[in-house]
Structures are given as structure tokens and as C-alpha cells.
Design a protein around this motif. Structure first.
Motif, PDB file in Angstrom:
ATOM      1  N   ALA A  21      30.148 -26.471 -33.570  1.00 46.28           N
ATOM      2  CA  ALA A  21      30.364 -27.450 -32.592  1.00 46.28           C
ATOM      3  C   ALA A  21      29.505 -26.683 -31.272  1.00 46.28           C
ATOM      4  O   ALA A  21      28.687 -27.542 -30.593  1.00 46.28           O
ATOM      5  N   ARG A  22      29.232 -25.392 -31.465  1.00 48.71           N
ATOM      6  CA  ARG A  22      28.449 -24.714 -30.450  1.00 48.71           C
ATOM      7  C   ARG A  22      26.817 -25.106 -30.847  1.00 48.71           C
ATOM      8  O   ARG A  22      25.913 -25.423 -29.708  1.00 48.71           O
TER       9      ARG A  22
ATOM     10  N   LEU B 152      35.479 -28.575 -27.052  1.00 49.30           N
ATOM     11  CA  LEU B 152      35.143 -27.014 -27.880  1.00 49.30           C
ATOM     12  C   LEU B 152      36.223 -26.171 -27.582  1.00 49.30           C
ATOM     13  O   LEU B 152      36.708 -25.368 -28.405  1.00 49.30           O
TER      14      LEU B 152
END
Length: 352
Positions: free
Chosen positions: A117-118, A328
Motif C-alpha cells: 500500500a505504501r 492505509l
């Protein structure tokens, strides 16, 4: 209105996303549907009401010239895509759509794990290029449930110092459950199984109500378990969480309790308590107890409409509840609980 394509033909795409797109004709116009297989894409298009214009069909199996996802993304009349694909398939499709200049609304979780995700968010923020990036929002429909929005308003209304909180979700995924019988869920190749796919919703609900009270989670500790063998790899979390502001609370999520079912997310303050489930909000203060009932609603219709409004507004920003960074945070909490459990209740810090 913005031309949009629905990417995915699974249960949630068919019964939630498709009707939601059709319910916002002033904002969104369905131009095409895509699924990996021709059979499922055709079935999705055929499920539309008889008086609804049929969208074009795209698929990658079998291969047919002009019918691939890549071909769909070349169309100038399609400004946006609604991505409702299996968890592990989403990231690549999100990138392809954004690179093609399409606005993207993608289903939660934002990615299969925090690292992915990052990386995806960093690529979107710094590596996509171009003077004006297309929009990217992540669809967490619980944040748009009328009952949860009302519960947040109640938390703000009663005020007071926050003393504690809880998230308690018990449920049972039966063998004939339609979601269990989706192959990618039945044999998950991603962390947490139903705890990730379904549990992230309830983490989002807790965070929404904590946010209404000025709190944000920062530390977690948990034990995890598998109560029902077929719900691999795990189906239950028992955890304790601490906010940045120093408030302690509990987090329990289980999909493996056949004779226990229900949802209760609660904020307790010096002025009262607000308790939420999808169809009911209870408020207790010194003046007594009040209760408000709601018809069950997924919130998907509202989240698609809000996304359509963001496209129409042309500001280059999605609604704050749809930012990838917000999604996130949900994933960080859920993954932190899973990792704490895997480490024998090791304390996990999460970013704030």
C-alpha cells in the motif's frame, strides 16, 4: 456526467457497485464492464434491468482483439473506473488505469499489505507524473453508512473526555455463504483471510467514531486464533488498543462463532456512551437513553455519488474519507493486530 467502467463482476460488484453507478445518472454513466472471463463479464452486463442501455463488454479470456482491459483503458469516453476485483489483482489494475489517465475508485483494502500500500501510494504521489493527476479514491463503504455518520454526530454532540472504547464484531461464515464460495476467498493468498477482507470494515468504523471524538489509534496488542478450520489462515482477533491521546480500549473481531453474532462499536466519555451497529445507534447520557433505528444500507451508493461529485468538481481532490492514506490507516491497524498475534501478543506501534 462522467463515463465510467466497472472492473470486476463478482458478488459485491454485481449487487452493490453496479446498482450504485446506475443510481447516480447525473454524475456517472456506465459505458463498459470488464471481467477476466468473457462469461462473467457477459453475465454482469445481462443482469442490468431491461430498460437500461447495455454497456460494452471487455475481458481477457479468451483473447479477442479490441476486448481486453488495455483496450477499455484507451477509450476517451471513459473518464473513470470502479475497481472491484480480488484483493491481489487490484494494485496492478489501479496503476494501469491511473497511467491511462482514468480516475480510479478502488475497493478496500487499499492493498494486500501495508508495504504494498505504501509503495502504491508513493508511486501515485511522486512517480505518476503529469501536471494534473487523475483522482484515486479507495472505497470504504462503511464510512458512508447513514447509521455510522449519525453515530459520529452523536459522539460529537455528547462531548466529554473519552474514557474508553470498544469494537466487538462476532459472526459466522457458513459453508454455503456466497462470499466464502468465491474461490479467491475460500483459499486466500493474502494475510488474515476474512479478517482482512471483512474485518477492515469494522476497523474503519471504529476509527471513524474515534475520529469524531478526537482520538487516533497508536498502539496495539492482540492474540489471534483459528476457530473454524476452513476459515484459513485465521478468523479471530482479541486485542487491546491505545490511542495517541492515551485512551485504552478493546478490539474483538471474529468470523468463526456460529452461535454468536452481532456488531457493537462504542465510545464511552464522561458525558455518556454512543453505541453503533449498522441498523441502530444508542446514546446514553444523564438525560436517559435514546435509540435510532436505520434500514440496512451498505453505503456504496453514497460513496459512488461522492466520487462522481469529486470528478465533476474538478478540484483534483477526492473526498477526505476516500483518500488512499485514510484507507492505509485502516490497513495498518488490521495488519498490526495480525502481526501482534503472530508474535505472541507483541506490542505494535502504528503510524499516527
Amino acid at each position: 456526467m462522467a463515463g465510467i467502467a466497472l472492473l470486476g463482476a463478482g458478488i459485491f460488484a454485481r449487487y452493490e457497485h453496479l446498482p450504485a453507478i446506475l443510481a447516480s445518472p447525473d454524475l456517472l454513466s456506465l459505458k463498459a464492464v470488464y471481467s477476466r472471463s468473457q462469461t462473467s463479464a457477459t453475465a454482469l452486463a445481462d443482469s442490468l434491468p431491461a430498460n437500461t442501455p447495455k454497456p460494452d463488454i471487455y475481458f481477457d479470456s479468451p483473447s479477442e482483439p479490441g476486448r481486453s482491459l488495455a483496450d477499455l483503458l484507451k477509450r476517451e469516453d471513459i473518464l473513470a473506473v470502479d475497481v472491484a476485483l480480488p484483493i491481489l489483482a487490484q494494485a496492478e489494475v489501479i496503476k494501469d488505469a491511473l497511467k491511462a489517465g482514468k480516475h480510479v475508485l478502488s475497493e478496500k483494502p487499499v492493498a494486500a499489505d501495508v508495504k504494498a500500500a505504501r509503495g502504491l501510494i508513493e508511486w501515485y504521489n511522486t512517480g505518476l507524473g503529469g501536471e494534473k493527476k487523475p483522482l484515486w479514491g479507495v472505497a470504504e463503504n462503511f464510512r458512508y453508512m447513514k447509521s455510522l455518520v449519525f453515530a459520529g454526530e452523536e459522539v460529537k454532540r455528547i462531548g466529554g473526555k473519552v474514557l474508553s472504547f470498544k469494537l466487538e464484531k462476532f459472526g459466522w461464515v457458513a459453508e454455503d455463504n456466497k462470499y466464502f464460495n468465491t474461490e479467491w476467498r475460500k483459499v486466500p493468498d493474502y494475510q488474515g483471510g476474512f479478517l482482512l477482507d471483512g474485518g477492515v470494515h469494522f476497523v474503519a468504523a471504529l476509527r471513524y467514531l474515534l475520529g469524531a471524538s478526537g482520538q487516533e489509534l497508536s498502539k496495539l496488542v492482540a492474540y489471534t486464533a483459528l476457530l473454524e478450520e476452513r476459515l484459513q489462515p485465521l478468523d479471530t482477533i482479541h486485542g487491546v488498543a491505545v490511542t495517541k491521546q492515551g485512551v485504552n480500549g478493546s478490539v474483538v473481531i471474529s468470523f468463526g462463532t456460529e452461535f454468536k453474532n452481532g456488531t457493537d462499536v462504542e465510545i464511552i466519555t464522561t458525558n455518556g456512551t454512543v453505541s453503533w451497529n449498522p441498523t441502530e445507534v444508542k446514546t446514553v447520557t444523564k438525560d436517559g437513553e435514546s435509540k435510532k433505528d436505520f434500514e440496512h444500507s451498505s453505503g456504496v451508493g453514497a460513496e459512488l455519488a461522492v466520487f462522481g461529485q469529486a470528478i465533476q468538481a474538478g478540484t483534483g481532490k477526492v473526498d477526505g474519507l476516500q483518500t488512499p492514506e485514510e484507507a492505509l490507516r485502516d490497513l495498518e491497524i488490521l495488519e498490526g493486530l495480525l502481526e501482534s498475534g503472530a508474535g505472541g501478543a507483541k506490542v505494535k506501534d502504528v503510524a499516527v
